[in-house]
Design an enzyme around this catalytic site. Structure first.
Site, PDB file in Angstrom:
ATOM      1  N   ASP A  93     -41.265 -25.606 -26.645  1.00 32.51           N
ATOM      2  CA  ASP A  93     -40.741 -24.382 -26.064  1.00 32.51           C
ATOM      3  C   ASP A  93     -41.883 -23.657 -25.384  1.00 32.51           C
ATOM      4  O   ASP A  93     -43.064 -23.931 -25.647  1.00 32.51           O
ATOM      5  CB  ASP A  93     -40.097 -23.503 -27.150  1.00 32.51           C
ATOM      6  CG  ASP A  93     -39.157 -22.464 -26.528  1.00 32.51           C
ATOM      7  OD1 ASP A  93     -38.646 -21.620 -27.260  1.00 32.51           O
ATOM      8  OD2 ASP A  93     -38.942 -22.522 -25.296  1.00 32.51           O
ATOM      9  N   SER A  94     -41.535 -22.708 -24.527  1.00 27.73           N
ATOM     10  CA  SER A  94     -42.537 -22.114 -23.616  1.00 27.73           C
ATOM     11  C   SER A  94     -43.257 -20.898 -24.189  1.00 27.73           C
ATOM     12  O   SER A  94     -44.229 -20.443 -23.612  1.00 27.73           O
ATOM     13  CB  SER A  94     -41.836 -21.692 -22.323  1.00 27.73           C
ATOM     14  OG  SER A  94     -40.667 -20.946 -22.643  1.00 27.73           O
ATOM     15  N   GLY A  95     -42.758 -20.382 -25.316  1.00 23.14           N
ATOM     16  CA  GLY A  95     -43.476 -19.302 -25.987  1.00 23.14           C
ATOM     17  C   GLY A  95     -42.840 -17.942 -25.869  1.00 23.14           C
ATOM     18  O   GLY A  95     -43.066 -17.077 -26.723  1.00 23.14           O
ATOM     19  N   GLY A  96     -42.053 -17.704 -24.832  1.00 27.52           N
ATOM     20  CA  GLY A  96     -41.500 -16.369 -24.608  1.00 27.52           C
ATOM     21  C   GLY A  96     -40.651 -15.878 -25.757  1.00 27.52           C
ATOM     22  O   GLY A  96     -40.793 -14.743 -26.226  1.00 27.52           O
ATOM     23  N   PHE A  97     -39.795 -16.752 -26.247  1.00 25.36           N
ATOM     24  CA  PHE A  97     -38.877 -16.365 -27.327  1.00 25.36           C
ATOM     25  C   PHE A  97     -39.654 -15.958 -28.569  1.00 25.36           C
ATOM     26  O   PHE A  97     -39.393 -14.923 -29.196  1.00 25.36           O
ATOM     27  CB  PHE A  97     -37.945 -17.531 -27.652  1.00 25.36           C
ATOM     28  CG  PHE A  97     -36.909 -17.214 -28.698  1.00 25.36           C
ATOM     29  CD1 PHE A  97     -37.136 -17.506 -30.038  1.00 25.36           C
ATOM     30  CD2 PHE A  97     -35.706 -16.635 -28.340  1.00 25.36           C
ATOM     31  CE1 PHE A  97     -36.176 -17.218 -31.005  1.00 25.36           C
ATOM     32  CE2 PHE A  97     -34.737 -16.345 -29.297  1.00 25.36           C
ATOM     33  CZ  PHE A  97     -34.978 -16.638 -30.623  1.00 25.36           C
ATOM     34  N   GLN A 190     -30.078 -17.914 -18.367  1.00 30.73           N
ATOM     35  CA  GLN A 190     -29.899 -16.706 -19.146  1.00 30.73           C
ATOM     36  C   GLN A 190     -28.627 -15.993 -18.653  1.00 30.73           C
ATOM     37  O   GLN A 190     -27.800 -16.609 -17.968  1.00 30.73           O
ATOM     38  CB  GLN A 190     -31.136 -15.792 -19.026  1.00 30.73           C
ATOM     39  CG  GLN A 190     -32.406 -16.377 -19.647  1.00 30.73           C
ATOM     40  CD  GLN A 190     -32.354 -16.489 -21.168  1.00 30.73           C
ATOM     41  OE1 GLN A 190     -31.473 -15.930 -21.834  1.00 30.73           O
ATOM     42  NE2 GLN A 190     -33.291 -17.235 -21.725  1.00 30.73           N
ATOM     43  N   GLY A 217     -30.598 -17.803 -24.441  1.00 31.61           N
ATOM     44  CA  GLY A 217     -30.004 -16.496 -24.679  1.00 31.61           C
ATOM     45  C   GLY A 217     -28.818 -16.496 -25.620  1.00 31.61           C
ATOM     46  O   GLY A 217     -28.069 -15.529 -25.713  1.00 31.61           O
ATOM     47  N   ASP A 267     -31.441 -27.937 -30.936  1.00 32.84           N
ATOM     48  CA  ASP A 267     -32.511 -27.844 -31.929  1.00 32.84           C
ATOM     49  C   ASP A 267     -32.188 -26.687 -32.867  1.00 32.84           C
ATOM     50  O   ASP A 267     -31.569 -25.703 -32.438  1.00 32.84           O
ATOM     51  CB  ASP A 267     -33.856 -27.561 -31.253  1.00 32.84           C
ATOM     52  CG  ASP A 267     -34.058 -26.064 -31.051  1.00 32.84           C
ATOM     53  OD1 ASP A 267     -33.590 -25.536 -30.020  1.00 32.84           O
ATOM     54  OD2 ASP A 267     -34.644 -25.427 -31.963  1.00 32.84           O
ATOM     55  N   CYS A 305     -23.902 -40.636 -48.857  1.00 30.44           N
ATOM     56  CA  CYS A 305     -25.122 -40.476 -48.068  1.00 30.44           C
ATOM     57  C   CYS A 305     -26.168 -41.495 -48.517  1.00 30.44           C
ATOM     58  O   CYS A 305     -26.342 -41.750 -49.703  1.00 30.44           O
ATOM     59  CB  CYS A 305     -25.680 -39.059 -48.247  1.00 30.44           C
ATOM     60  SG  CYS A 305     -27.179 -38.746 -47.297  1.00 30.44           S
ATOM     61  N   CYS A 307     -29.489 -41.310 -47.896  1.00 29.32           N
ATOM     62  CA  CYS A 307     -30.860 -40.782 -47.859  1.00 29.32           C
ATOM     63  C   CYS A 307     -31.501 -40.931 -49.236  1.00 29.32           C
ATOM     64  O   CYS A 307     -30.803 -41.131 -50.238  1.00 29.32           O
ATOM     65  CB  CYS A 307     -30.837 -39.310 -47.430  1.00 29.32           C
ATOM     66  SG  CYS A 307     -30.608 -38.141 -48.779  1.00 29.32           S
ATOM     67  N   CYS A 310     -30.041 -38.736 -52.113  1.00 32.96           N
ATOM     68  CA  CYS A 310     -28.703 -39.105 -52.603  1.00 32.96           C
ATOM     69  C   CYS A 310     -28.690 -40.472 -53.257  1.00 32.96           C
ATOM     70  O   CYS A 310     -27.880 -40.741 -54.144  1.00 32.96           O
ATOM     71  CB  CYS A 310     -27.700 -39.075 -51.452  1.00 32.96           C
ATOM     72  SG  CYS A 310     -27.472 -37.421 -50.800  1.00 32.96           S
ATOM     73  N   HIS A 336     -32.759 -34.899 -46.865  1.00 35.37           N
ATOM     74  CA  HIS A 336     -31.286 -35.058 -46.869  1.00 35.37           C
ATOM     75  C   HIS A 336     -30.652 -34.314 -45.701  1.00 35.37           C
ATOM     76  O   HIS A 336     -29.803 -34.842 -44.978  1.00 35.37           O
ATOM     77  CB  HIS A 336     -30.668 -34.555 -48.179  1.00 35.37           C
ATOM     78  CG  HIS A 336     -29.176 -34.374 -48.033  1.00 35.37           C
ATOM     79  ND1 HIS A 336     -28.283 -35.430 -48.076  1.00 35.37           N
ATOM     80  CD2 HIS A 336     -28.441 -33.276 -47.736  1.00 35.37           C
ATOM     81  CE1 HIS A 336     -27.071 -34.991 -47.834  1.00 35.37           C
ATOM     82  NE2 HIS A 336     -27.129 -33.688 -47.620  1.00 35.37           N
TER      83      HIS A 336
HETATM   84  C1  LIG Z   1     -32.429 -19.661 -33.130  1.00 26.49           C
HETATM   85  N1  LIG Z   1     -31.787 -19.220 -31.926  1.00 26.49           N
HETATM   86  C2  LIG Z   1     -32.420 -19.348 -30.749  1.00 26.49           C
HETATM   87  N2  LIG Z   1     -33.637 -19.925 -30.593  1.00 26.49           N
HETATM   88  C3  LIG Z   1     -33.918 -19.797 -29.261  1.00 26.49           C
HETATM   89  C4  LIG Z   1     -35.068 -20.177 -28.571  1.00 26.49           C
HETATM   90  C5  LIG Z   1     -36.218 -20.793 -29.337  1.00 26.49           C
HETATM   91  C6  LIG Z   1     -36.046 -22.213 -29.642  1.00 26.49           C
HETATM   92  C7  LIG Z   1     -37.350 -22.654 -30.253  1.00 26.49           C
HETATM   93  O1  LIG Z   1     -37.597 -21.936 -31.468  1.00 26.49           O
HETATM   94  C8  LIG Z   1     -38.134 -22.789 -32.441  1.00 26.49           C
HETATM   95  O2  LIG Z   1     -37.529 -22.576 -33.667  1.00 26.49           O
HETATM   96  C9  LIG Z   1     -38.032 -21.415 -34.318  1.00 26.49           C
HETATM   97  C10 LIG Z   1     -37.868 -24.184 -31.991  1.00 26.49           C
HETATM   98  O3  LIG Z   1     -39.083 -24.884 -32.031  1.00 26.49           O
HETATM   99  C11 LIG Z   1     -37.362 -24.109 -30.582  1.00 26.49           C
HETATM  100  O4  LIG Z   1     -38.274 -24.750 -29.704  1.00 26.49           O
HETATM  101  C12 LIG Z   1     -37.622 -25.245 -28.536  1.00 26.49           C
HETATM  102  C13 LIG Z   1     -35.135 -19.900 -27.184  1.00 26.49           C
HETATM  103  N3  LIG Z   1     -36.271 -20.265 -26.483  1.00 26.49           N
HETATM  104  C14 LIG Z   1     -36.359 -19.931 -25.178  1.00 26.49           C
HETATM  105  N4  LIG Z   1     -37.470 -20.252 -24.465  1.00 26.49           N
HETATM  106  N5  LIG Z   1     -35.370 -19.271 -24.502  1.00 26.49           N
HETATM  107  C15 LIG Z   1     -34.195 -18.930 -25.129  1.00 26.49           C
HETATM  108  O5  LIG Z   1     -33.307 -18.333 -24.488  1.00 26.49           O
HETATM  109  C16 LIG Z   1     -34.055 -19.245 -26.536  1.00 26.49           C
HETATM  110  C17 LIG Z   1     -32.890 -18.897 -27.241  1.00 26.49           C
HETATM  111  C18 LIG Z   1     -32.841 -19.166 -28.624  1.00 26.49           C
HETATM  112  N6  LIG Z   1     -31.908 -18.908 -29.567  1.00 26.49           N
HETATM  113 ZN   LIG Z   2     -28.403 -37.424 -48.702  1.00 25.69          ZN
END
Ligand SMILES: CNc1nc2c(CC[C@H]3O[C@@H](OC)[C@H](O)[C@@H]3OC)c3nc(N)[nH]c(=O)c3cc2[nH]1
Ligand SMILES: [Zn+2]
Length: 373
Positions: A93-97, A190, A217, A267, A305, A307, A310, A336
């Site tokens: 991910d790019s870091g903004g969130f 978005q 978003g 994810d 399961c 795993c 289990c 699991h």
């Molecule tokens: C949980 N809900 C949610 N997560 C979000 C994330 C983080 C996923 C990232 O956060 C990490 O998990 C903590 C994961 O590593 C994942 O990486 C891609 C988002 N990232 C970006 N750049 N833009 C979004 O609009 C966005 C929306 C989300 N909604």
């Molecule tokens: Zn299991």
């Protein structure tokens, strides 16, 4: 072994699709669930165990890795794949969130986001250009645009302003990413829950042109009904021949609903994070192993399961190690949960390929309504 990044659709069933994303580091079967390895580790799991659950790709995070141990150090040590001993695809991910959800003292401008580290309070600046540089240093195969995910509650005007900033940052991300064969750059749509803003964002991303498109978003507290309301139209606004990635989703029933609506990649921290709190996800629903009712139960968590948890342990044992806060409790329940999520994805892929998704979804919900877990 392909030197390129390409998405091959194999079959569709309604709006759902199944296919394969080929990358130089291996193939990703879609629909795909991507375990989260935020700080260069899927917590409580060895990489070989993550692979054993069926994962083709895992996630890392620019925000965490830029702060510790830094992207420059990981690059000097051979890149993130070598560093964490995972040679298959990685998406970062790019870091903004995370900046908006984790850091302190943030200042958002057209240029980017200035913030202080949640680790040691040090000052940092993230811009589209710096985010692209960090993800290049990490060596990730799928790079996410630097965007801003507005926190709820937000007025439509605030969502529009934020989306338009993210679209300008998407252009700057594209320009800074350059031409990197075998590596992919994904745009992030978005626009909150407002259809014309979502349409404006999708149109802008398509004009810029990306290797894949994320629906951002969402999963920020809007609730499943509102999320599905957006997913009833948003995936269809994106190019049909490119992967569609729904970020941060979700619970098993969120995943099934998103796949039915045309999502290819997801994810979520849920299976790993809840595994560390004694919560198991099964075909019949969620099971809290802290509950005293498991104290004397010799049965496995889920007899169907395969795993390690289990196959080799009783609920009584899982209850014991969870209550005693033993490390193996986190290991077994994380394994699991990730195994169950991958089993669910395999079931979805097979059902779509077999044109029997409706039946699969009906069985999925019926099993969870049956109770007695
Ligand atoms: C949980 N809900 C949610 N997560 C979000 C994330 C983080 C996923 C990232 O956060 C990490 O998990 C903590 C994961 O590593 C994942 O990486 C891609 C988002 N990232 C970006 N750049 N833009 C979004 O609009 C966005 C929306 C989300 N909604
Ligand atoms: Zn299991």
């Amino acid at each position: 072994m392909t030197a390129r990044f390409q998405f091959q659709l194999a079959a569709t069933d309604g709006r759902a699709r199944t296919g394969v994303i080929s990358t130089p580091r291996g193939e990703i079967r879609t629909p795909a669930f991507m375990p989260v390895g935020t700080a260069a580790t899927v917590k409580a799991m060895m990489p070989e165990s993550v692979r054993a659950t069926g994962a083709d790709i895992l996630l890392g995070n620019t925000y965490h890795l830029m702060l510790r141990p830094t992207a420059e150090r990981i690059a000097a040590l051979g890149g993130l794949h070598r560093f964490m001993n995972w040679e298959r695809p990685i998406l970062t991910d790019s870091g903004g969130f995370q900046v908006m959800s984790l850091s302190g003292l943030r200042k958002l401008t057209e240029e980017g986001v200035r913030f202080s580290s949640h680790v040691d309070g040090s000052k940092h600046m993230l811009t589209p250009e710096r985010s692209m540089e960090i993800q290049r240093l990490l060596g990730s195969d799928i790079v996410m645009c630097f965007d801003e995910c507005p926190a709820l509650p937000a007025t439509e005007a605030e969502v529009a302003k934020s989306m338009q900033l993210s679209m300008r940052w998407a252009q700057r991300s594209r320009d800074a990413f350059g031409d990197r064969p075998g590596h992919a750059l994904f745009g992030i749509m978005q626009g909150g829950v407002t259809r014309d803003l979502r349409e404006e964002s999708a149109a802008k991303l398509r004009e810029i042109g990306f290797d894949g498109y994320a629906v951002g978003g969402l999963a920020v507290g809007e609730g499943q009904e509102a999320m599905f309301g957006v997913l009833d139209y948003a995936p269809g606004l994106l190019p049909e021949d490119k992967p569609r990635y729904l970020m941060g989703v979700g619970k098993p029933d969120d995943i099934v609903g998103a796949v039915e609506r045309g999502i290819d990649m997801m994810d979520c921290v849920l299976p790993s994070r809840s595994g560390r709190t004694g919560q198991a996800w099964t075909r019949r629903g969620a099971v809290n192993l802290k509950n005293a009712r498991h104290k004397d139960d010799p049965r496995p968590l889920d007899e169907a399961c395969t795993c390690p948890a289990c196959r080799n342990y009783s609920r009584a044992y899982l209850h014991h190690v969870v209550k005693a806060d033993e490390i193996i409790g986190s290991m077994l329940l994380t394994w699991h949960n990730l195994h169950y999520y991958q089993d669910l994805m395999q079931g979805l892929r097979d059902a779509i390929a077999g044109q029997r998704l409706a039946g699969f979804v009906a069985d999925f919900h019926a099993m969870r309504a049956a109770g007695d877990i």
